[in-house]
Design a protein around this motif. Structure first.
Motif, PDB file in Angstrom:
ATOM      1  N   GLU A 238       0.821  -1.258   0.055  1.00  0.00           N
ATOM      2  CA  GLU A 238      -0.067   0.122  -0.023  1.00  0.00           C
ATOM      3  C   GLU A 238       0.876   1.179  -0.040  1.00  0.00           C
ATOM      4  OE1 GLU A 238      -3.546   0.757  -0.468  1.00  0.00           O
ATOM      5  OE2 GLU A 238      -3.519  -1.333  -0.938  1.00  0.00           O
ATOM      6  N   LEU A 239       2.055   1.307   0.688  1.00  0.00           N
ATOM      7  CA  LEU A 239       2.788   2.618   0.666  1.00  0.00           C
ATOM      8  C   LEU A 239       3.435   2.796  -0.594  1.00  0.00           C
ATOM      9  CD1 LEU A 239       4.919   1.776   3.974  1.00  0.00           C
ATOM     10  CD2 LEU A 239       2.724   3.563   3.505  1.00  0.00           C
ATOM     11  N   VAL A 240       3.714   1.791  -1.506  1.00  0.00           N
ATOM     12  CA  VAL A 240       4.196   1.993  -2.629  1.00  0.00           C
ATOM     13  C   VAL A 240       3.169   2.386  -3.370  1.00  0.00           C
ATOM     14  CG1 VAL A 240       5.356   0.888  -4.702  1.00  0.00           C
ATOM     15  CG2 VAL A 240       5.996   0.219  -2.511  1.00  0.00           C
ATOM     16  N   PHE A 241       2.072   1.734  -3.417  1.00  0.00           N
ATOM     17  CA  PHE A 241       0.992   2.065  -4.276  1.00  0.00           C
ATOM     18  C   PHE A 241       0.380   3.479  -3.989  1.00  0.00           C
ATOM     19  CE2 PHE A 241      -3.756   1.730  -5.013  1.00  0.00           C
ATOM     20  CZ  PHE A 241      -3.815   1.781  -6.583  1.00  0.00           C
ATOM     21  N   GLN A 242       0.111   3.702  -2.863  1.00  0.00           N
ATOM     22  CA  GLN A 242      -0.584   5.098  -2.659  1.00  0.00           C
ATOM     23  C   GLN A 242       0.573   6.192  -2.462  1.00  0.00           C
ATOM     24  OE1 GLN A 242      -3.019   5.129   0.718  1.00  0.00           O
ATOM     25  NE2 GLN A 242      -3.418   3.145   0.846  1.00  0.00           N
ATOM     26  N   PHE A 243       1.629   6.246  -2.137  1.00  0.00           N
ATOM     27  CA  PHE A 243       2.639   7.131  -1.987  1.00  0.00           C
ATOM     28  C   PHE A 243       3.628   7.549  -3.368  1.00  0.00           C
ATOM     29  CE2 PHE A 243       0.980   6.353   2.094  1.00  0.00           C
ATOM     30  CZ  PHE A 243       0.542   7.688   2.477  1.00  0.00           C
ATOM     31  N   ARG A 244       3.558   6.318  -4.073  1.00  0.00           N
ATOM     32  CA  ARG A 244       4.573   6.341  -5.316  1.00  0.00           C
ATOM     33  C   ARG A 244       5.963   7.067  -5.001  1.00  0.00           C
ATOM     34  NH1 ARG A 244       1.875   3.152  -8.684  1.00  0.00           N
ATOM     35  NH2 ARG A 244      -0.371   3.411  -8.782  1.00  0.00           N
ATOM     36  N   PRO A 245       6.810   6.141  -4.178  1.00  0.00           N
ATOM     37  CA  PRO A 245       8.045   6.812  -3.941  1.00  0.00           C
ATOM     38  C   PRO A 245       8.977   7.058  -5.022  1.00  0.00           C
ATOM     39  CG  PRO A 245       7.543   4.481  -3.398  1.00  0.00           C
ATOM     40  CD  PRO A 245       6.388   4.946  -3.706  1.00  0.00           C
ATOM     41  N   ALA A 246       8.594   6.647  -6.083  1.00  0.00           N
ATOM     42  CA  ALA A 246       9.643   6.872  -7.373  1.00  0.00           C
ATOM     43  C   ALA A 246       9.040   8.320  -7.844  1.00  0.00           C
ATOM     44  CB  ALA A 246       9.234   5.901  -8.519  1.00  0.00           C
ATOM     45  N   ASP A 247       7.922   8.698  -7.558  1.00  0.00           N
ATOM     46  CA  ASP A 247       7.664  10.043  -8.143  1.00  0.00           C
ATOM     47  C   ASP A 247       7.803  11.107  -6.975  1.00  0.00           C
ATOM     48  OD1 ASP A 247       6.753   8.875 -10.335  1.00  0.00           O
ATOM     49  OD2 ASP A 247       4.603   8.671  -9.645  1.00  0.00           O
ATOM     50  N   ASP A 248       7.705  10.791  -5.909  1.00  0.00           N
ATOM     51  CA  ASP A 248       8.078  11.667  -4.746  1.00  0.00           C
ATOM     52  C   ASP A 248       8.924  10.855  -3.789  1.00  0.00           C
ATOM     53  OD1 ASP A 248       7.875  13.383  -2.361  1.00  0.00           O
ATOM     54  OD2 ASP A 248       5.915  12.994  -1.894  1.00  0.00           O
ATOM     55  N   PRO A 249      10.135  11.367  -3.773  1.00  0.00           N
ATOM     56  CA  PRO A 249      11.298  10.440  -3.014  1.00  0.00           C
ATOM     57  C   PRO A 249      11.255  11.153  -1.346  1.00  0.00           C
ATOM     58  CG  PRO A 249      12.219  12.456  -4.128  1.00  0.00           C
ATOM     59  CD  PRO A 249      10.525  12.267  -4.560  1.00  0.00           C
ATOM     60  N   ASP A 250      10.456  12.050  -1.023  1.00  0.00           N
ATOM     61  CA  ASP A 250      10.197  12.226   0.416  1.00  0.00           C
ATOM     62  C   ASP A 250       9.734  11.262   1.349  1.00  0.00           C
ATOM     63  OD1 ASP A 250      11.136  14.864  -0.220  1.00  0.00           O
ATOM     64  OD2 ASP A 250       9.159  15.770  -0.326  1.00  0.00           O
TER      65      ASP A 250
ATOM     66  N   ARG B 148      10.862   5.821   4.860  1.00  0.00           N
ATOM     67  CA  ARG B 148      11.232   6.063   3.505  1.00  0.00           C
ATOM     68  C   ARG B 148      11.198   4.497   2.906  1.00  0.00           C
ATOM     69  NH1 ARG B 148      13.517   9.917   0.973  1.00  0.00           N
ATOM     70  NH2 ARG B 148      14.247  10.942   2.824  1.00  0.00           N
ATOM     71  N   VAL B 149      10.559   4.385   1.922  1.00  0.00           N
ATOM     72  CA  VAL B 149      10.399   3.054   1.069  1.00  0.00           C
ATOM     73  C   VAL B 149      11.459   3.184   0.180  1.00  0.00           C
ATOM     74  CG1 VAL B 149       8.965   1.779  -0.506  1.00  0.00           C
ATOM     75  CG2 VAL B 149       7.903   3.335   1.126  1.00  0.00           C
ATOM     76  N   LEU B 150      12.151   1.791   0.353  1.00  0.00           N
ATOM     77  CA  LEU B 150      13.423   1.375  -0.684  1.00  0.00           C
ATOM     78  C   LEU B 150      13.134   0.651  -1.816  1.00  0.00           C
ATOM     79  CD1 LEU B 150      15.594   0.222   2.475  1.00  0.00           C
ATOM     80  CD2 LEU B 150      15.460   2.496   1.354  1.00  0.00           C
ATOM     81  N   PRO B 151      14.001   0.897  -2.883  1.00  0.00           N
ATOM     82  CA  PRO B 151      13.469   0.391  -4.271  1.00  0.00           C
ATOM     83  C   PRO B 151      13.165  -1.160  -3.926  1.00  0.00           C
ATOM     84  CG  PRO B 151      15.597   1.817  -4.256  1.00  0.00           C
ATOM     85  CD  PRO B 151      15.221   1.421  -2.710  1.00  0.00           C
ATOM     86  N   PRO B 152      13.688  -1.986  -3.261  1.00  0.00           N
ATOM     87  CA  PRO B 152      13.547  -3.471  -3.270  1.00  0.00           C
ATOM     88  C   PRO B 152      11.734  -3.579  -2.912  1.00  0.00           C
ATOM     89  CG  PRO B 152      15.585  -3.360  -2.189  1.00  0.00           C
ATOM     90  CD  PRO B 152      14.978  -2.154  -2.580  1.00  0.00           C
ATOM     91  N   ALA B 153      11.234  -2.594  -2.343  1.00  0.00           N
ATOM     92  CA  ALA B 153       9.721  -2.781  -1.977  1.00  0.00           C
ATOM     93  C   ALA B 153       8.944  -2.851  -3.275  1.00  0.00           C
ATOM     94  CB  ALA B 153       9.359  -1.810  -1.226  1.00  0.00           C
TER      95      ALA B 153
END
Length: 386
Positions: A291-303, A359-364
């Motif tokens: 859900e964190l990856v899906f909802q917050f899109r860390p690739a688009d928003d690195p915060d 902070r979500v890391l890439p392997p997620a």
């Protein structure tokens, strides 16, 4: 006696023993009789590989195998209590364990619990450690004793140590395996005067290349930000050779991405923490990171994601799936949230900032419903996950 190199089962047994020792470096004949027999049979070859490739040391006795790991100190792999729901040792329990080791160094092979407690207090006084006799201190000591009993270093001959938690006058007869006690500390940290110095000494082992290889074997992922740029570039250049060396003995498959490397443990037999797997915490952790990856899109928003937002997502998951989860695990929601997050940290899918943000890391990205791999335009560029 070592097995001959012509033994057709030799390679398979070496791989199995190497993986088992990496996952759990303390083995005894009481708990793993066949494995210890195999380790004894291949002791020379195993010790040579661990020394040359990882700068570890393998100690094998008649009934015990101990892989002494030094040079890498993961921050998220504490000793865990021996119970139905293991938890990390507290500082008081670590102190109690160290004092028991000090108290039994030159003591008798058999001792009463009362004598052992007296010896622990003497060791504490000698070390300048204030050790109370209240219930909390007794519980910490019993936790340390239970851990030593589970590892085969102590044995309860008459009555048990558990009663001491509630009764300061309780007694028991214990057998002390001093030969095994002596295998527990690592020589690399002897003489450290402070906790920081102790950790620093444990990390200072071997060449830079060996240090990187240790991380590939011990950590779920090694990210570019974990290494200095020159070391990461060197690892990318040697990735093929490192992958072959590691896979041949451990079965771990090295995968390279632009963000870093992962040594994939396909069947999970080389890992001390299984993920994903069944159970309330792993299930909740898997859903949360997705859900964190899906909802917050860390690739688009690195915060980093504020903790309040992470907690809100987890509460929504509890509302939707909680009826399938352990009521005991959900009884304390703050504890549940902390445990779920700790699991994700331990498998390097997230990191927690100083202010509690996550902070979500890439392997997620591997655990999202859909994984998108972006191919780089440069042929020399590795594909990315996030």
């Amino acid at each position: 006696m070592s097995a001959p190199a012509t033994d057709p089962q030799r390679d398979g047994e070496l791989v199995a023993a190497t993986r088992a020792l990496l996952a759990r470096p303390w083995r005894t004949t009481e708990t793993d009789p066949d494995l210890v027999a195999s380790i004894r049979r291949h002791a020379d070859a195993l010790d040579a590989w661990f020394t040359q490739e990882l700068n570890y040391r393998l100690v094998v006795t008649a009934d015990t195998a101990r892989l002494v790991k030094t040079g890498h100190v993961p921050a998220d792999r504490p000793l865990r209590t021996v119970s139905a729901t293991p938890r990390p040792f507290t500082s008081a329990e670590y102190t109690a364990l160290a004092l028991v080791l000090a108290a039994t160094t030159s003591g008798p092979d058999r001792t009463s619990l009362r004598d052992l407690v007296n010896a622990v207090h003497s060791a504490a006084a000698e070390a300048g450690v204030v050790l109370d006799t209240d219930a909390a201190s007794r519980r910490a000591l019993v936790t340390a004793l239970r851990w030593l009993i589970a590892q085969g270093m102590l044995r309860e001959l008459d009555r048990g140590v558990a009663v001491y938690e509630h009764d300061a006058d309780a007694d028991a007869l214990l057998e002390v395996r001093q030969d095994r006690m002596a295998l527990l500390p690592t020589g690399a940290v002897v003489g450290a005067e402070t906790p920081d110095e102790l950790v620093g000494r444990a990390r200072e082992r071997g060449s830079a290349a060996t240090a990187v290889r240790r991380r590939l074997v011990e950590d779920p992922a090694v990210l570019a930000t974990d290494l200095d740029p020159a070391r990461f570039a060197e690892l990318r250049r040697r990735a093929g050779d490192e992958g072959r060396r590691i896979e041949a003995r451990t079965g771990l498959v090295l995968e390279a991405r632009a963000e870093g490397f992962a040594a994939l443990d396909v069947d999970g037999g080389c890992s001390d923490v299984a993920f994903p797997t069944g159970g309330t915490l792993p299930h909740a952790a898997l859903l949360l990171v997705s859900e964190l990856v899906f909802q917050f899109r860390p690739a688009d928003d690195p915060d980093a994601i504020p903790w309040a937002s992470v907690r809100e997502v987890l509460d929504e998951l509890v509302a939707e799936h909680g009826r399938y989860w352990s009521k005991a695990a959900l009884a304390d929601r703050d504890r549940f949230a902390a445990d779920v997050l700790a699991l994700l940290v331990s498998v390097r899918l997230v990191v927690v900032e100083d202010d509690g943000a996550v902070r979500v890391l890439p392997p997620a990205a591997r655990y999202t419903p859909e994984v998108t791999v972006v191919e780089g335009e440069d042929v020399e560029e590795q594909p990315t996950l996030l």
